[in-house]
Design a protein around this motif. Structure first.
Motif, PDB file in Angstrom:
ATOM      1  N   ASP A 201       0.841  -1.203   0.000  1.00 16.28           N
ATOM      2  CA  ASP A 201       0.000   0.000   0.000  1.00 16.28           C
ATOM      3  C   ASP A 201       0.871   1.246   0.000  1.00 16.28           C
ATOM      4  N   GLY A 202       0.415   2.278  -0.716  1.00 10.19           N
ATOM      5  CA  GLY A 202       1.165   3.520  -0.786  1.00 10.19           C
ATOM      6  C   GLY A 202       1.129   4.290   0.523  1.00 10.19           C
ATOM      7  N   ARG A 203       1.917   5.331   0.576  1.00 10.18           N
ATOM      8  CA  ARG A 203       2.011   6.150   1.781  1.00 10.18           C
ATOM      9  C   ARG A 203       0.704   6.925   1.992  1.00 10.18           C
ATOM     10  N   GLY A 204       0.103   6.779   3.174  1.00 12.99           N
ATOM     11  CA  GLY A 204      -1.152   7.457   3.478  1.00 12.99           C
ATOM     12  C   GLY A 204      -0.928   8.912   3.846  1.00 12.99           C
ATOM     13  N   ALA A 205      -1.726   9.817   3.245  1.00 15.85           N
ATOM     14  CA  ALA A 205      -1.560  11.256   3.470  1.00 15.85           C
ATOM     15  C   ALA A 205      -2.481  11.809   4.540  1.00 15.85           C
ATOM     16  N   GLY A 206      -3.258  10.963   5.194  1.00 10.51           N
ATOM     17  CA  GLY A 206      -4.095  11.412   6.290  1.00 10.51           C
ATOM     18  C   GLY A 206      -5.134  12.440   5.863  1.00 10.51           C
ATOM     19  N   LEU A 207      -5.183  13.546   6.591  1.00 17.51           N
ATOM     20  CA  LEU A 207      -6.177  14.596   6.334  1.00 17.51           C
ATOM     21  C   LEU A 207      -5.984  15.253   4.971  1.00 17.51           C
ATOM     22  N   TRP A 208      -4.800  15.179   4.436  1.00 18.31           N
ATOM     23  CA  TRP A 208      -4.518  15.818   3.149  1.00 18.31           C
ATOM     24  C   TRP A 208      -4.940  14.971   1.953  1.00 18.31           C
ATOM     25  N   ASN A 209      -5.473  13.806   2.207  1.00 16.74           N
ATOM     26  CA  ASN A 209      -5.933  12.962   1.102  1.00 16.74           C
ATOM     27  C   ASN A 209      -7.080  13.641   0.351  1.00 16.74           C
ATOM     28  N   GLY A 210      -7.032  13.612  -0.960  1.00 20.56           N
ATOM     29  CA  GLY A 210      -8.059  14.226  -1.792  1.00 20.56           C
ATOM     30  C   GLY A 210      -7.748  15.651  -2.204  1.00 20.56           C
ATOM     31  N   LEU A 211      -6.680  16.241  -1.648  1.00 19.59           N
ATOM     32  CA  LEU A 211      -6.273  17.580  -2.063  1.00 19.59           C
ATOM     33  C   LEU A 211      -5.438  17.499  -3.335  1.00 19.59           C
ATOM     34  N   THR A 212      -5.109  18.653  -3.881  1.00 20.15           N
ATOM     35  CA  THR A 212      -4.300  18.663  -5.096  1.00 20.15           C
ATOM     36  C   THR A 212      -2.849  18.346  -4.758  1.00 20.15           C
ATOM     37  N   ARG A 213      -2.166  17.748  -5.707  1.00 21.26           N
ATOM     38  CA  ARG A 213      -0.769  17.406  -5.500  1.00 21.26           C
ATOM     39  C   ARG A 213       0.093  18.658  -5.336  1.00 21.26           C
ATOM     40  N   VAL A 214      -0.280  19.727  -5.981  1.00 27.42           N
ATOM     41  CA  VAL A 214       0.487  20.966  -5.864  1.00 27.42           C
ATOM     42  C   VAL A 214       0.488  21.458  -4.422  1.00 27.42           C
ATOM     43  N   ASP A 215      -0.646  21.334  -3.737  1.00 23.42           N
ATOM     44  CA  ASP A 215      -0.764  21.820  -2.364  1.00 23.42           C
ATOM     45  C   ASP A 215      -0.100  20.897  -1.350  1.00 23.42           C
ATOM     46  N   ASN A 218       4.895  19.814  -1.293  1.00 21.62           N
ATOM     47  CA  ASN A 218       5.870  20.521  -0.457  1.00 21.62           C
ATOM     48  C   ASN A 218       5.618  20.281   1.026  1.00 21.62           C
ATOM     49  N   ALA A 219       4.332  20.192   1.413  1.00 25.59           N
ATOM     50  CA  ALA A 219       4.014  19.961   2.827  1.00 25.59           C
ATOM     51  C   ALA A 219       4.489  18.582   3.281  1.00 25.59           C
ATOM     52  N   LEU A 220       4.302  17.576   2.432  1.00 27.68           N
ATOM     53  CA  LEU A 220       4.766  16.236   2.779  1.00 27.68           C
ATOM     54  C   LEU A 220       6.286  16.173   2.851  1.00 27.68           C
ATOM     55  N   LEU A 221       6.955  16.866   1.955  1.00 31.24           N
ATOM     56  CA  LEU A 221       8.425  16.891   1.991  1.00 31.24           C
ATOM     57  C   LEU A 221       8.929  17.532   3.280  1.00 31.24           C
ATOM     58  N   ALA A 222       8.250  18.590   3.717  1.00 27.60           N
ATOM     59  CA  ALA A 222       8.651  19.247   4.966  1.00 27.60           C
ATOM     60  C   ALA A 222       8.464  18.307   6.157  1.00 27.60           C
ATOM     61  N   LEU A 223       7.390  17.534   6.173  1.00 27.78           N
ATOM     62  CA  LEU A 223       7.172  16.569   7.247  1.00 27.78           C
ATOM     63  C   LEU A 223       8.226  15.466   7.220  1.00 27.78           C
ATOM     64  N   ASP A 224       8.602  15.055   6.024  1.00 32.01           N
ATOM     65  CA  ASP A 224       9.596  13.989   5.899  1.00 32.01           C
ATOM     66  C   ASP A 224      10.952  14.424   6.443  1.00 32.01           C
ATOM     67  N   ARG A 225      11.286  15.678   6.261  1.00 32.00           N
ATOM     68  CA  ARG A 225      12.567  16.161   6.787  1.00 32.00           C
ATOM     69  C   ARG A 225      12.581  16.094   8.310  1.00 32.00           C
ATOM     70  N   ASN A 226      11.442  16.343   8.926  1.00 36.43           N
ATOM     71  CA  ASN A 226      11.347  16.316  10.384  1.00 36.43           C
ATOM     72  C   ASN A 226      10.885  14.967  10.932  1.00 36.43           C
ATOM     73  N   LYS A 227      10.702  13.982  10.029  1.00 40.79           N
ATOM     74  CA  LYS A 227      10.257  12.633  10.404  1.00 40.79           C
ATOM     75  C   LYS A 227       8.923  12.679  11.157  1.00 40.79           C
ATOM     76  N   GLU A 228       7.997  13.436  10.616  1.00 42.29           N
ATOM     77  CA  GLU A 228       6.674  13.579  11.203  1.00 42.29           C
ATOM     78  C   GLU A 228       5.621  12.982  10.271  1.00 42.29           C
ATOM     79  N   THR A 229       4.435  12.800  10.794  1.00 42.68           N
ATOM     80  CA  THR A 229       3.332  12.242  10.017  1.00 42.68           C
ATOM     81  C   THR A 229       2.313  13.331   9.683  1.00 42.68           C
ATOM     82  N   PRO A 230       1.552  13.175   8.594  1.00 44.45           N
ATOM     83  CA  PRO A 230       0.501  14.150   8.260  1.00 44.45           C
ATOM     84  C   PRO A 230      -0.615  14.148   9.306  1.00 44.45           C
ATOM     85  N   PRO A 231      -1.446  15.162   9.329  1.00 46.35           N
ATOM     86  CA  PRO A 231      -2.586  15.169  10.266  1.00 46.35           C
ATOM     87  C   PRO A 231      -3.504  13.980  10.006  1.00 46.35           C
ATOM     88  N   SER A 232      -4.015  13.414  11.075  1.00 45.93           N
ATOM     89  CA  SER A 232      -4.879  12.236  10.954  1.00 45.93           C
ATOM     90  C   SER A 232      -6.284  12.643  10.529  1.00 45.93           C
TER      91      SER A 232
END
Length: 284
Positions: A201-215, A218-232
């Motif tokens: 299964d692919g990486r789950g985006a949590g609350l950001w699922n269904g939004l545009t990839r443009v939005d 960058n937010a997911l990349l910023a979370l990855d740098r800090n080793k954090e997860t998206p909002p549930s």
């Protein structure tokens, strides 16, 4: 038609193995009987005396002899059954182990792997991010391959230098379509197109699922740098970081390396994140 069918090598082998085992058992029993008779004849050559104590000793020897015969039969039966089987069918050591991350040069691969991203979907053409595993299985919400995505897969098949023998894919509609296209191009049987229910299964985006990839990119990349997860969220979309994805892929390879041997396994990945995480985990 010929009246005497020609036996294949495997059939001949199945016929010969019981005969070989029987022959070894007979030889083993004959050798034991000869050795036993020789020892019995040696003991019988001793002349008994005529005194009463010798008769008592003779009775004790007879009792001991019957006990020896019993022990001999037990040991002969066990040896006859175990020894040939141990010689002919020595078990191989198990290779079940957790796949090493990172992968070292000392690791011996059981299979060869081909990574292929699933083709572009209708939602991806619209720029929408979809990571819910259940929603991705639906064929009425734009998660199937687009014409562009199908063309991408066929072009990728033409560029492969290694012919896959097994296709492993998750349950998303686009990945199933991709696996079917690859199987059709390389004439791979349905028994070798194997679905994976969890570990791909692919990486789950949590609350950001269904939004545009443009939005979200960058937010997911910023979370990855800090080793954090998206909002549930509460719609069942997982909220995952890259470490969770890496653990799933490690479990996937551990199963494949144990289950198969000498195969060319094509992994259909649902997005570009999976391939990047896998390669990064292996070399880091």
């Amino acid at each position: 038609m010929c009246n005497s069918p020609i036996l294949s090598n495997s059939v001949r082998l199945n016929i010969m193995i019981p005969s070989i085992i029987s022959f070894i058992v007979i030889i083993f029993l004959v050798n034991n009987v000869i050795s036993y008779n020789a020892s019995s004849n040696t003991s019988n050559n001793i002349s008994p005396t005529n005194n009463p104590s010798s008769k008592k000793n003779t009775l004790i020897s007879s009792s001991h002899l019957s006990s020896s015969r019993r022990s001999f039969l037990k040991s002969s039966t066990k040896g006859a059954l175990i020894t040939p089987m141990t010689i002919l069918f020595k078990p191989q050591p198990s290779n079940a182990q957790l796949f090493p991350f990172p992968t070292t040069d000392k690791y011996t691969w059981s299979n060869r792997y081909i990574l292929m991203r699933a083709g572009l979907t209708l939602k991806e053409e619209q720029g929408i991010l979809e990571t819910n595993p259940l929603f991705l299985t639906s064929r009425v919400s734009g998660n199937t391959l687009s014409q562009t995505g199908a063309s991408q897969i066929l072009q990728s098949c033409d560029s492969l230098t290694l012919t896959p023998t097994i296709i492993k894919h998750p349950l998303s509609a686009a990945c199933i379509d991709t696996a079917n296209l690859v199987a059709g191009r390389f004439k791979i049987g349905r028994d070798r197109v194997v679905p994976e229910f969890t570990f791909m299964d692919g990486r789950g985006a949590g609350l950001w699922n269904g939004l545009t990839r443009v939005d979200t990119t960058n937010a997911l990349l910023a979370l990855d740098r800090n080793k954090e997860t998206p909002p549930s969220t509460t719609d069942g979309t997982p909220s995952e970081d890259l470490l969770t994805v890496s653990i799933r892929l490690r479990q996937l390879l551990s199963v494949l390396e144990t289950q198969y041997g000498g195969e060319n396994i094509l992994l259909v990945l649902p997005d570009e994140v999976m391939g990047g995480v896998l390669l990064e985990s292996m070399v880091e």
